[in-house]
Motif scaffolding. Structure first.
Motif, PDB file in Angstrom:
ATOM      1  N   LEU A 103     105.374   7.348  80.138  1.00  0.00           N
ATOM      2  CA  LEU A 103     105.700   6.546  78.966  1.00  0.00           C
ATOM      3  C   LEU A 103     104.510   5.690  78.551  1.00  0.00           C
ATOM      4  O   LEU A 103     104.173   5.606  77.350  1.00  0.00           O
ATOM      5  N   LYS A 104     103.852   5.084  79.507  1.00  0.00           N
ATOM      6  CA  LYS A 104     102.693   4.244  79.189  1.00  0.00           C
ATOM      7  C   LYS A 104     101.545   5.068  78.615  1.00  0.00           C
ATOM      8  O   LYS A 104     100.817   4.625  77.731  1.00  0.00           O
ATOM      9  N   ARG A 105     101.421   6.289  79.115  1.00  0.00           N
ATOM     10  CA  ARG A 105     100.403   7.186  78.566  1.00  0.00           C
ATOM     11  C   ARG A 105     100.702   7.495  77.095  1.00  0.00           C
ATOM     12  O   ARG A 105      99.799   7.514  76.250  1.00  0.00           O
ATOM     13  N   THR A 106     101.963   7.708  76.775  1.00  0.00           N
ATOM     14  CA  THR A 106     102.349   7.966  75.389  1.00  0.00           C
ATOM     15  C   THR A 106     102.086   6.751  74.517  1.00  0.00           C
ATOM     16  O   THR A 106     101.579   6.879  73.384  1.00  0.00           O
ATOM     17  N   LEU A 107     102.395   5.574  75.013  1.00  0.00           N
ATOM     18  CA  LEU A 107     102.226   4.359  74.226  1.00  0.00           C
ATOM     19  C   LEU A 107     100.765   4.051  73.919  1.00  0.00           C
ATOM     20  O   LEU A 107     100.475   3.379  72.912  1.00  0.00           O
ATOM     21  N   THR A 108      99.856   4.504  74.743  1.00  0.00           N
ATOM     22  CA  THR A 108      98.431   4.253  74.490  1.00  0.00           C
ATOM     23  C   THR A 108      97.821   5.286  73.547  1.00  0.00           C
ATOM     24  O   THR A 108      96.675   5.135  73.128  1.00  0.00           O
ATOM     25  N   GLY A 109      98.568   6.315  73.216  1.00  0.00           N
ATOM     26  CA  GLY A 109      98.069   7.339  72.308  1.00  0.00           C
ATOM     27  C   GLY A 109      98.446   7.054  70.871  1.00  0.00           C
ATOM     28  O   GLY A 109      98.911   5.967  70.514  1.00  0.00           O
ATOM     29  N   VAL A 110      98.259   8.058  70.019  1.00  0.00           N
ATOM     30  CA  VAL A 110      98.628   7.948  68.608  1.00  0.00           C
ATOM     31  C   VAL A 110     100.122   8.261  68.481  1.00  0.00           C
ATOM     32  O   VAL A 110     100.575   9.329  68.893  1.00  0.00           O
ATOM     33  N   LEU A 111     100.861   7.330  67.922  1.00  0.00           N
ATOM     34  CA  LEU A 111     102.308   7.487  67.797  1.00  0.00           C
ATOM     35  C   LEU A 111     102.642   8.076  66.431  1.00  0.00           C
ATOM     36  O   LEU A 111     102.450   7.435  65.398  1.00  0.00           O
ATOM     37  N   GLU A 112     103.118   9.294  66.437  1.00  0.00           N
ATOM     38  CA  GLU A 112     103.447  10.003  65.209  1.00  0.00           C
ATOM     39  C   GLU A 112     104.963  10.048  65.023  1.00  0.00           C
ATOM     40  O   GLU A 112     105.721  10.100  65.999  1.00  0.00           O
ATOM     41  N   PRO A 113     105.428  10.074  63.759  1.00  0.00           N
ATOM     42  CA  PRO A 113     106.869  10.169  63.511  1.00  0.00           C
ATOM     43  C   PRO A 113     107.533  11.360  64.192  1.00  0.00           C
ATOM     44  O   PRO A 113     108.693  11.265  64.608  1.00  0.00           O
ATOM     45  N   ALA A 114     106.814  12.468  64.322  1.00  0.00           N
ATOM     46  CA  ALA A 114     107.412  13.658  64.933  1.00  0.00           C
ATOM     47  C   ALA A 114     107.843  13.403  66.375  1.00  0.00           C
ATOM     48  O   ALA A 114     108.749  14.070  66.884  1.00  0.00           O
ATOM     49  N   GLY A 115     107.194  12.455  67.032  1.00  0.00           N
ATOM     50  CA  GLY A 115     107.546  12.153  68.416  1.00  0.00           C
ATOM     51  C   GLY A 115     108.399  10.918  68.581  1.00  0.00           C
ATOM     52  O   GLY A 115     108.633  10.464  69.715  1.00  0.00           O
ATOM     53  N   ALA A 116     108.908  10.366  67.474  1.00  0.00           N
ATOM     54  CA  ALA A 116     109.612   9.077  67.538  1.00  0.00           C
ATOM     55  C   ALA A 116     110.897   9.161  68.339  1.00  0.00           C
ATOM     56  O   ALA A 116     111.220   8.246  69.112  1.00  0.00           O
ATOM     57  N   ARG A 117     111.639  10.239  68.176  1.00  0.00           N
ATOM     58  CA  ARG A 117     112.912  10.347  68.903  1.00  0.00           C
ATOM     59  C   ARG A 117     112.667  10.469  70.408  1.00  0.00           C
ATOM     60  O   ARG A 117     113.344   9.812  71.203  1.00  0.00           O
ATOM     61  N   ARG A 118     111.735  11.308  70.795  1.00  0.00           N
ATOM     62  CA  ARG A 118     111.461  11.475  72.217  1.00  0.00           C
ATOM     63  C   ARG A 118     110.956  10.178  72.831  1.00  0.00           C
ATOM     64  O   ARG A 118     111.347   9.799  73.945  1.00  0.00           O
ATOM     65  N   LEU A 119     110.104   9.471  72.113  1.00  0.00           N
ATOM     66  CA  LEU A 119     109.594   8.197  72.619  1.00  0.00           C
ATOM     67  C   LEU A 119     110.732   7.193  72.791  1.00  0.00           C
ATOM     68  O   LEU A 119     110.815   6.507  73.822  1.00  0.00           O
ATOM     69  N   THR A 120     111.611   7.104  71.805  1.00  0.00           N
ATOM     70  CA  THR A 120     112.721   6.161  71.884  1.00  0.00           C
ATOM     71  C   THR A 120     113.640   6.515  73.048  1.00  0.00           C
ATOM     72  O   THR A 120     114.136   5.633  73.762  1.00  0.00           O
ATOM     73  N   GLU A 121     113.858   7.803  73.245  1.00  0.00           N
ATOM     74  CA  GLU A 121     114.663   8.258  74.382  1.00  0.00           C
ATOM     75  C   GLU A 121     114.017   7.851  75.701  1.00  0.00           C
ATOM     76  O   GLU A 121     114.691   7.352  76.615  1.00  0.00           O
ATOM     77  N   ASP A 122     112.710   8.030  75.803  1.00  0.00           N
ATOM     78  CA  ASP A 122     112.003   7.652  77.027  1.00  0.00           C
ATOM     79  C   ASP A 122     112.091   6.145  77.277  1.00  0.00           C
ATOM     80  O   ASP A 122     112.245   5.701  78.426  1.00  0.00           O
ATOM     81  N   LEU A 123     111.982   5.371  76.222  1.00  0.00           N
ATOM     82  CA  LEU A 123     112.101   3.917  76.367  1.00  0.00           C
ATOM     83  C   LEU A 123     113.509   3.534  76.821  1.00  0.00           C
ATOM     84  O   LEU A 123     113.678   2.681  77.703  1.00  0.00           O
ATOM     85  N   GLY A 124     114.507   4.160  76.232  1.00  0.00           N
ATOM     86  CA  GLY A 124     115.881   3.868  76.613  1.00  0.00           C
ATOM     87  C   GLY A 124     116.164   4.215  78.055  1.00  0.00           C
ATOM     88  O   GLY A 124     116.813   3.443  78.787  1.00  0.00           O
ATOM     89  N   LEU A 125     115.704   5.371  78.486  1.00  0.00           N
ATOM     90  CA  LEU A 125     115.908   5.777  79.880  1.00  0.00           C
ATOM     91  C   LEU A 125     115.185   4.844  80.838  1.00  0.00           C
ATOM     92  O   LEU A 125     115.695   4.520  81.922  1.00  0.00           O
ATOM     93  N   ALA A 126     113.981   4.413  80.467  1.00  0.00           N
ATOM     94  CA  ALA A 126     113.233   3.495  81.323  1.00  0.00           C
ATOM     95  C   ALA A 126     113.976   2.178  81.491  1.00  0.00           C
ATOM     96  O   ALA A 126     114.071   1.627  82.604  1.00  0.00           O
ATOM     97  N   LEU A 127     114.514   1.661  80.399  1.00  0.00           N
ATOM     98  CA  LEU A 127     115.248   0.400  80.470  1.00  0.00           C
ATOM     99  C   LEU A 127     116.502   0.541  81.331  1.00  0.00           C
ATOM    100  O   LEU A 127     116.773  -0.278  82.218  1.00  0.00           O
ATOM    101  N   GLN A 128     117.267   1.599  81.099  1.00  0.00           N
ATOM    102  CA  GLN A 128     118.495   1.780  81.866  1.00  0.00           C
ATOM    103  C   GLN A 128     118.208   2.007  83.344  1.00  0.00           C
ATOM    104  O   GLN A 128     118.880   1.431  84.214  1.00  0.00           O
ATOM    105  N   ALA A 129     117.227   2.845  83.639  1.00  0.00           N
ATOM    106  CA  ALA A 129     116.897   3.100  85.043  1.00  0.00           C
ATOM    107  C   ALA A 129     116.447   1.823  85.742  1.00  0.00           C
ATOM    108  O   ALA A 129     116.840   1.560  86.888  1.00  0.00           O
ATOM    109  N   SER A 130     115.630   1.021  85.063  1.00  0.00           N
ATOM    110  CA  SER A 130     115.146  -0.210  85.692  1.00  0.00           C
ATOM    111  C   SER A 130     116.287  -1.169  85.975  1.00  0.00           C
ATOM    112  O   SER A 130     116.328  -1.832  87.021  1.00  0.00           O
TER     113      SER A 130
END
Length: 539
Positions: free
Chosen positions: A467-494
């Motif tokens: 997730l941190k690797r993704t956040l340091t890259g270029v964030l494109e709309p095409a990847g917005a759903r996957r990124l949001t899903e990854d953020l949600g899973l990270a929060l819930q798991a933590s």
């Protein structure tokens, strides 16, 4: 010939899931409330939980849906009245919600943990009858938006925060309490509110007159609405009262009520505004920035209501399985069913932990950066998980779950609404990108929340690294759903790794993190599945 007509004895059917305290029988909610600083609310929560878990409350919910609201545009003499009649059971829920403070608790008594305590309360109310949560939610969310106009807030806030439910159309100053709704979207724009065409014309007395339409006006019998309209200075936010101070009804015409897929108890209307009188909230041209305060609080409530639905679905499925036998054993003891139930339990607990952590962030102004990103992330992810969760719970009941007499039929139709309302998936995931781009501190606050748990589970550690690797890259709309899903899973798991029983956290990380995630329910394959189900089994 006594008994000649008897062809069978009703057996192997579970008893109704009633007369249980919704708070006492929900360990994840109680624990999360304590963590969120709402432990002081436990006594009141038990009182409300007892009422809502009763046989009577279950009957009220059935009646509120069986007898939906009815629009009356004219009275018997032909006068335009634009009223909506509700079944008495609807008013029972509304009165209970208002008198217990679900509509305004944090504003009426802004002590530590007030937003979290309200989340506990709303989750129990929405678990039994979700439709009335709509006007309750909008009233709660209207207050921070109204404060953009201090004079208007000083006039309306005492009425909003009143704990008296006073239905009916009368001048606001004559009512013991008022409720507020919202009407933003129009036919041609939907979520693109800048495409709105409703015009706002300034009047000499400082008010405006609105002319146009709204495609969705939720809870049209509320006393006022926050609306968006095009003023000379651009798209602006207005407070639109239903009844004017002199007792005349504002020029709000209810065209029809929506025939909705989901709850039938609440009314949603299409309206036309014929030079209706309204008051500017905030500055002209700042309508979106003003009303977004309301939107964010209702997004929080979408998360709460979805988690409430997951709890109801989980409880009903586990209860059914615990009382029904098939192939020589209780369903709850059949290995595959145990796995499915455990998966439903894990999802429900993750949603509950998320809603309570998010609500607690609204209690602390210093957590504004975390709140900004986490609200959008949780709104997307938790609400996206709701419909599939309800579908699996219905399947646990089999045909018994697919009939209108079962509450899960209503729940199955309700959960998709919460994913759509206040921003569907694309809208919310793009808002996540917007938050990351315009407020980098939101990412820092979010990572600071989840990183402390990373070293406690290697799967979370790996997930967070990616997730941190993704956040340091270029964030494109095409990847917005996957990124949001990854953020949600990270929060819930933590949250689960830090606070839930080890078997729950392990099951979540094993089934939802890593390359195998995305499987259907039943992926929790652990010897602890039975213990997870026992933790969530009501009673």
């Amino acid at each position: 010939m006594t008994g000649a007509a008897e062809t069978h004895i009703v057996a192997n059917q579970p008893p109704p899931l009633v007369d249980l305290n919704l708070y006492d029988t929900n360990a994840p909610l109680r624990e999360a409330a304590d963590r969120a600083g709402a432990g002081w609310f436990a006594r009141k929560a038990r009182e409300i939980g007892s009422v809502l878990g009763s046989t009577e409350a279950a009957e009220w919910a059935v009646e509120a849906h069986r007898y939906p609201p009815v629009l009356r545009t004219h009275d018997r003499y032909g006068h335009r009245i634009d009223e909506v009649d509700f079944h008495p059971s609807w008013h029972v829920f509304m009165r209970l919600a208002v008198e217990s403070g679900a509509h305004a608790m944090p504003w009426a008594d802004p002590k530590p943990g007030a937003h979290a305590a309200r989340a506990v309360l709303l989750s129990m109310l929405a678990q039994i009858e979700p439709g009335h949560a709509c006007p309750i939610s909008m009233t709660y969310a209207a207050v921070p938006a109204l404060r953009a106009n201090p004079e208007l807030a000083a006039e309306w806030e005492p009425r909003i925060t009143s704990d008296e439910y006073d239905p009916g159309l009368r001048p606001p100053h004559e009512k013991a309490g008022v409720l507020v709704g919202m009407a933003m979207t129009e036919k041609q724009g939907g979520s693109d509110v800048r495409a709105n065409t409703t015009a706002a014309t300034p009047s000499a007395d400082g008010t405006y007159t609105l002319r146009g339409h709204k495609w969705f006006c939720s809870a049209p019998m509320n006393d006022a609405f926050l609306v968006l309209a095009q003023a000379p200075g651009g798209l602006s936010c207005f407070l639109l009262p239903r009844v004017l101070p002199d007792g005349t009804r504002n020029a709000i015409r209810l065209q029809r009520l929506k025939d909705k897929l989901g709850n039938r108890s609440n009314a949603s209307a299409e309206i036309e505004l014929h030079d209706a009188v309204a008051h500017l909230v905030g500055e002209e041209g700042r309508g979106v920035a003003t009303i977004i305060e309301m939107v964010n609080h209702t997004r929080l409530d979408c998360v709460i209501a979805t988690a409430a639905g997951m709890r109801q679905s989980t409880a009903e499925a586990a209860w059914h399985a615990a009382h029904r036998s098939a192939f020589g054993a209780k369903l709850i003891d059949q290995p595959l069913m145990t796995q499915v139930l455990a998966d439903l339990c894990v999802e429900s607990e993750a949603a509950t932990a998320t809603m309570m952590r998010l609500a607690s962030a609204y209690d602390d102004p210093a957590q504004a950066p975390f709140r900004r990103l986490a609200t959008a992330v949780a709104k997307y992810w938790v609400c996206k998980r709701g419909p599939g969760h309800a579908a699996e719970a219905v399947e646990c009941l089999g045909g018994n779950g697919y009939i209108e007499e079962a509450p899960l039929a209503r729940r199955y139709r309700e959960q998709p609404l919460l994913s759509i309302w206040e921003g569907s998936g694309n809208v919310i995931s793009l808002d996540v990108l917007r938050a990351l781009a315009t407020a980098p501190e939101t990412a820092e606050a979010f990572l600071a929340e989840v990183e402390p748990a990373a070293d406690e589970d290697p799967r979370l550690h790996a997930h967070l690294k990616g997730l941190k690797r993704t956040l340091t890259g270029v964030l494109e709309p095409a990847g917005a759903r996957r990124l949001t899903e990854d953020l949600g899973l990270a929060l819930q798991a933590s949250l689960l790794v830090r606070h839930a029983p080890a078997e729950v956290a392990d099951a979540f990380c094993a089934s939802r993190l890593g390359p195998d995630r995305g499987l259907n329910y039943g992926a929790v394959q652990t010897k602890a599945a039975a213990a997870i189900v026992a933790r969530h089994l009501p009673g």
